[in-house]
Design a protein around this motif. Structure first.
Motif, mmCIF file in Angstrom:
data_model
loop_
_atom_site.group_PDB
_atom_site.id
_atom_site.type_symbol
_atom_site.label_atom_id
_atom_site.label_comp_id
_atom_site.label_asym_id
_atom_site.label_seq_id
_atom_site.Cartn_x
_atom_site.Cartn_y
_atom_site.Cartn_z
ATOM 1 N N ARG A 72 4.197 3.097 -4.981
ATOM 2 C CA ARG A 72 3.546 3.766 -6.106
ATOM 3 C C ARG A 72 4.314 3.451 -7.378
ATOM 4 N NH1 ARG A 72 0.034 3.680 -3.182
ATOM 5 N NH2 ARG A 72 -0.999 5.351 -2.084
ATOM 6 N N GLN A 130 0.814 -1.215 0.000
ATOM 7 C CA GLN A 130 0.000 0.000 0.000
ATOM 8 C C GLN A 130 0.848 1.267 0.000
ATOM 9 O OE1 GLN A 130 -2.637 -0.409 3.339
ATOM 10 N NE2 GLN A 130 -3.926 -1.899 2.292
ATOM 11 N N ASN A 163 0.052 -1.473 -11.893
ATOM 12 C CA ASN A 163 -0.563 -0.200 -11.529
ATOM 13 C C ASN A 163 -2.057 -0.220 -11.820
ATOM 14 O OD1 ASN A 163 -0.427 0.029 -14.318
ATOM 15 N ND2 ASN A 163 0.477 2.058 -14.307
ATOM 16 N N SER A 164 -2.758 0.768 -11.307
ATOM 17 C CA SER A 164 -4.223 0.816 -11.379
ATOM 18 C C SER A 164 -4.763 0.860 -12.805
ATOM 19 C CB SER A 164 -4.753 2.038 -10.621
ATOM 20 O OG SER A 164 -4.349 1.972 -9.283
ATOM 21 N N GLU A 177 -1.324 3.798 -7.567
ATOM 22 C CA GLU A 177 -1.247 2.724 -6.580
ATOM 23 C C GLU A 177 -0.846 1.423 -7.272
ATOM 24 O OE1 GLU A 177 -4.697 0.369 -4.222
ATOM 25 O OE2 GLU A 177 -4.781 2.556 -4.135
#
Length: 83
Positions: free
Chosen positions: A10, A7, A56-57, A17
């Motif tokens: 990055r 969490q 990644n998101s 995230e």
């Protein structure tokens, strides 16, 4: 790799995230049938002999995890495109 640690991380390329992908995870297999992003990650992991990776998101980059160490150097990232 602990969730609390992940969490904090990055994506070095986008600042998004990161999430953990484990190739042999039953949860991933269930979601892969409907999620094109996870299908692309699985394909890239199989192609590059990775058992774990961070993604990644936006599903645009994955980062290998080698010997439980995430390789967050942008030069080590695999670029993926989800159509």
């Amino acid at each position: 790799m602990k969730d609390e640690f992940i969490q904090l991380l990055r994506c070095p390329n986008t600042g998004e995230e990161l999430k953990l992908y484990v190739l042999k995870d039953a949860f991933n297999k269930e979601k892969e049938t409907t999620d094109k992003g996870l299908q692309m990650i699985k394909r890239e992991c199989l192609k590059n002999d990775l058992s774990k990776a961070l993604f990644n998101s936006s599903f645009s980059f994955i980062y290998p995890i080698i010997d439980e160490i995430p390789m967050l150097d942008p030069s080590k990232a695999y670029s993926i495109k989800v159509n």
